[in-house]
Design a protein around this motif. Structure first.
Motif, PDB file in Angstrom:
ATOM      1  N   ALA A 120     -20.425   3.974  -1.824  1.00 26.25           N
ATOM      2  CA  ALA A 120     -19.201   4.366  -2.530  1.00 26.25           C
ATOM      3  C   ALA A 120     -18.446   5.472  -1.812  1.00 26.25           C
ATOM      4  N   LYS A 121     -18.559   5.522  -0.508  1.00 28.03           N
ATOM      5  CA  LYS A 121     -17.761   6.458   0.294  1.00 28.03           C
ATOM      6  C   LYS A 121     -16.451   5.734   0.613  1.00 28.03           C
ATOM      7  N   PHE A 122     -15.447   6.011  -0.187  1.00 33.74           N
ATOM      8  CA  PHE A 122     -14.178   5.291  -0.084  1.00 33.74           C
ATOM      9  C   PHE A 122     -13.508   5.508   1.268  1.00 33.74           C
ATOM     10  N   ASP A 123     -13.683   6.701   1.866  1.00 32.12           N
ATOM     11  CA  ASP A 123     -13.094   6.941   3.189  1.00 32.12           C
ATOM     12  C   ASP A 123     -13.649   5.975   4.230  1.00 32.12           C
ATOM     13  N   ALA A 124     -14.911   5.602   4.109  1.00 32.38           N
ATOM     14  CA  ALA A 124     -15.501   4.643   5.047  1.00 32.38           C
ATOM     15  C   ALA A 124     -14.818   3.280   4.923  1.00 32.38           C
ATOM     16  N   ILE A 125     -14.285   2.995   3.759  1.00 27.06           N
ATOM     17  CA  ILE A 125     -13.610   1.718   3.526  1.00 27.06           C
ATOM     18  C   ILE A 125     -12.148   1.792   3.961  1.00 27.06           C
ATOM     19  N   THR A 126     -11.453   2.860   3.567  1.00 27.14           N
ATOM     20  CA  THR A 126     -10.001   2.933   3.807  1.00 27.14           C
ATOM     21  C   THR A 126      -9.623   3.440   5.196  1.00 27.14           C
ATOM     22  N   THR A 127     -10.542   4.097   5.886  1.00 25.03           N
ATOM     23  CA  THR A 127     -10.193   4.635   7.211  1.00 25.03           C
ATOM     24  C   THR A 127     -10.950   3.934   8.331  1.00 25.03           C
ATOM     25  N   SER A 128     -11.465   2.748   8.054  1.00 23.03           N
ATOM     26  CA  SER A 128     -12.180   2.004   9.092  1.00 23.03           C
ATOM     27  C   SER A 128     -11.206   1.562  10.180  1.00 23.03           C
ATOM     28  N   THR A 130      -9.142  -0.577  12.809  1.00 26.75           N
ATOM     29  CA  THR A 130      -8.526  -1.892  12.707  1.00 26.75           C
ATOM     30  C   THR A 130      -7.725  -2.175  13.981  1.00 26.75           C
ATOM     31  N   ASN A 131      -7.592  -3.424  14.316  1.00 27.40           N
ATOM     32  CA  ASN A 131      -6.793  -3.833  15.474  1.00 27.40           C
ATOM     33  C   ASN A 131      -5.392  -4.258  15.050  1.00 27.40           C
ATOM     34  N   ARG A 132      -5.050  -4.015  13.827  1.00 29.63           N
ATOM     35  CA  ARG A 132      -3.760  -4.432  13.299  1.00 29.63           C
ATOM     36  C   ARG A 132      -2.642  -3.598  13.939  1.00 29.63           C
ATOM     37  N   VAL A 133      -1.584  -4.267  14.368  1.00 30.87           N
ATOM     38  CA  VAL A 133      -0.425  -3.603  14.958  1.00 30.87           C
ATOM     39  C   VAL A 133       0.656  -3.486  13.882  1.00 30.87           C
ATOM     40  N   CYS A 134       1.082  -2.244  13.610  1.00 34.65           N
ATOM     41  CA  CYS A 134       2.090  -1.999  12.579  1.00 34.65           C
ATOM     42  C   CYS A 134       3.206  -1.128  13.149  1.00 34.65           C
ATOM     43  N   THR A 135       4.373  -1.219  12.523  1.00 36.49           N
ATOM     44  CA  THR A 135       5.480  -0.352  12.915  1.00 36.49           C
ATOM     45  C   THR A 135       5.175   1.072  12.463  1.00 36.49           C
ATOM     46  N   ASN A 162       2.275   2.892   5.486  1.00 38.53           N
ATOM     47  CA  ASN A 162       3.103   1.790   4.980  1.00 38.53           C
ATOM     48  C   ASN A 162       2.197   0.637   4.547  1.00 38.53           C
ATOM     49  N   SER A 163       2.800  -0.408   4.010  1.00 35.16           N
ATOM     50  CA  SER A 163       2.018  -1.555   3.506  1.00 35.16           C
ATOM     51  C   SER A 163       1.229  -2.244   4.603  1.00 35.16           C
ATOM     52  N   CYS A 164       1.790  -2.312   5.804  1.00 33.03           N
ATOM     53  CA  CYS A 164       1.095  -2.952   6.923  1.00 33.03           C
ATOM     54  C   CYS A 164      -0.209  -2.209   7.236  1.00 33.03           C
ATOM     55  N   ALA A 165      -0.128  -0.873   7.290  1.00 30.79           N
ATOM     56  CA  ALA A 165      -1.323  -0.072   7.563  1.00 30.79           C
ATOM     57  C   ALA A 165      -2.346  -0.241   6.439  1.00 30.79           C
ATOM     58  N   MET A 166      -1.876  -0.335   5.204  1.00 28.41           N
ATOM     59  CA  MET A 166      -2.779  -0.541   4.076  1.00 28.41           C
ATOM     60  C   MET A 166      -3.483  -1.896   4.191  1.00 28.41           C
ATOM     61  N   ASP A 167      -2.739  -2.938   4.528  1.00 28.07           N
ATOM     62  CA  ASP A 167      -3.330  -4.270   4.644  1.00 28.07           C
ATOM     63  C   ASP A 167      -4.407  -4.311   5.712  1.00 28.07           C
ATOM     64  N   GLY A 168      -4.265  -3.495   6.737  1.00 25.08           N
ATOM     65  CA  GLY A 168      -5.254  -3.471   7.826  1.00 25.08           C
ATOM     66  C   GLY A 168      -6.472  -2.625   7.537  1.00 25.08           C
ATOM     67  N   GLY A 169      -6.409  -1.723   6.548  1.00 21.31           N
ATOM     68  CA  GLY A 169      -7.521  -0.807   6.373  1.00 21.31           C
ATOM     69  C   GLY A 169      -7.989  -0.567   4.966  1.00 21.31           C
ATOM     70  N   GLY A 171      -9.982  -2.674   3.038  1.00 20.43           N
ATOM     71  CA  GLY A 171     -11.222  -3.333   2.634  1.00 20.43           C
ATOM     72  C   GLY A 171     -11.012  -4.251   1.451  1.00 20.43           C
ATOM     73  N   THR A 172     -12.084  -4.814   0.948  1.00 22.83           N
ATOM     74  CA  THR A 172     -12.012  -5.717  -0.202  1.00 22.83           C
ATOM     75  C   THR A 172     -11.760  -4.957  -1.493  1.00 22.83           C
ATOM     76  N   VAL A 173     -12.248  -3.730  -1.571  1.00 30.77           N
ATOM     77  CA  VAL A 173     -12.124  -2.953  -2.798  1.00 30.77           C
ATOM     78  C   VAL A 173     -10.669  -2.839  -3.243  1.00 30.77           C
ATOM     79  N   PHE A 174      -9.760  -2.573  -2.314  1.00 27.44           N
ATOM     80  CA  PHE A 174      -8.358  -2.390  -2.652  1.00 27.44           C
ATOM     81  C   PHE A 174      -7.492  -3.611  -2.340  1.00 27.44           C
ATOM     82  N   THR A 175      -8.114  -4.773  -2.220  1.00 28.77           N
ATOM     83  CA  THR A 175      -7.373  -6.006  -2.007  1.00 28.77           C
ATOM     84  C   THR A 175      -7.214  -6.718  -3.341  1.00 28.77           C
TER      85      THR A 175
END
Length: 176
Positions: A120-128, A130-135, A162-169, A171-175
């Motif tokens: 339940a370390k949320f930072d491990a989930i949200t700050t993992s 990612t190779n996602r390219v965002c503006t 932004n939403s792009c960065a959120m979609d990339g990082g 995890g399933t918890v916040f999807t």
């Protein structure tokens, strides 16, 4: 009207008493789950032990601490803006992981597994990583988790650029 309210209150007290007895003191019951002494009441149709006229559950077993499970129930949100207290909530779901995954989260089982895997370390989930390219535009989106995880209070918030960065990082918890 008062007699109806009293009857309802008495019924609630009896139900809570039986849950408390079965959930905590029930750990000290002798083999078979029936209390010793007292009236020795049992459910007439099944012969199952009864407490205060309410059938006692016999299919649950408390853990070593005397509790059946520690509560794990969260409210998860996605909010527009950098401050979740003043931003506009886009979406919100509930997630309960004990005793079984449930709630309005679309994939409760996977979200609970992800939380357990990361303790339940949320930072491990949200700050993992990612190779996602965002503006690089700043249109902040904040995710929050409020509630209880394994008996401990949770109050978590993380802001993505932004939403792009959120979609990339997220995890399933916040999807959701």
């Amino acid at each position: 009207m008062r007699s109806i309210a009293r009857a309802a209150a008495c019924g609630a007290v009896l139900a809570l008493s039986s849950l408390t007895f079965a959930g905590t003191a029930g750990a000290a019951l002798p083999a078979g789950g029936a209390p010793t002494g007292g009236t020795g009441a049992s459910e007439p149709s099944t012969g199952e032990p009864a407490i205060g006229g309410v059938p006692a559950p016999t299919d649950t077993a408390p853990d070593a601490r005397g509790s059946m499970y520690a509560p794990s129930a969260l409210v998860l949100t996605v909010t527009d803006g950098a401050d979740h207290k003043t931003g506009t909530v886009r979406r919100a779901v509930t997630l309960s992981c004990a005793p079984t995954p449930s709630g309005s989260h679309p994939d409760a089982a996977t979200a609970c597994a992800e939380l357990k895997k990361n303790s339940a370390k949320f930072d491990a989930i949200t700050t993992s990583a990612t190779n996602r390219v965002c503006t690089k535009e700043w249109e902040p989106v904040t995710v929050t988790a409020d509630g209880v995880w394994e008996g401990q209070r949770v109050d978590y918030a993380h802001t993505f650029s932004n939403s792009c960065a959120m979609d990339g990082g997220r995890g399933t918890v916040f999807t959701f």
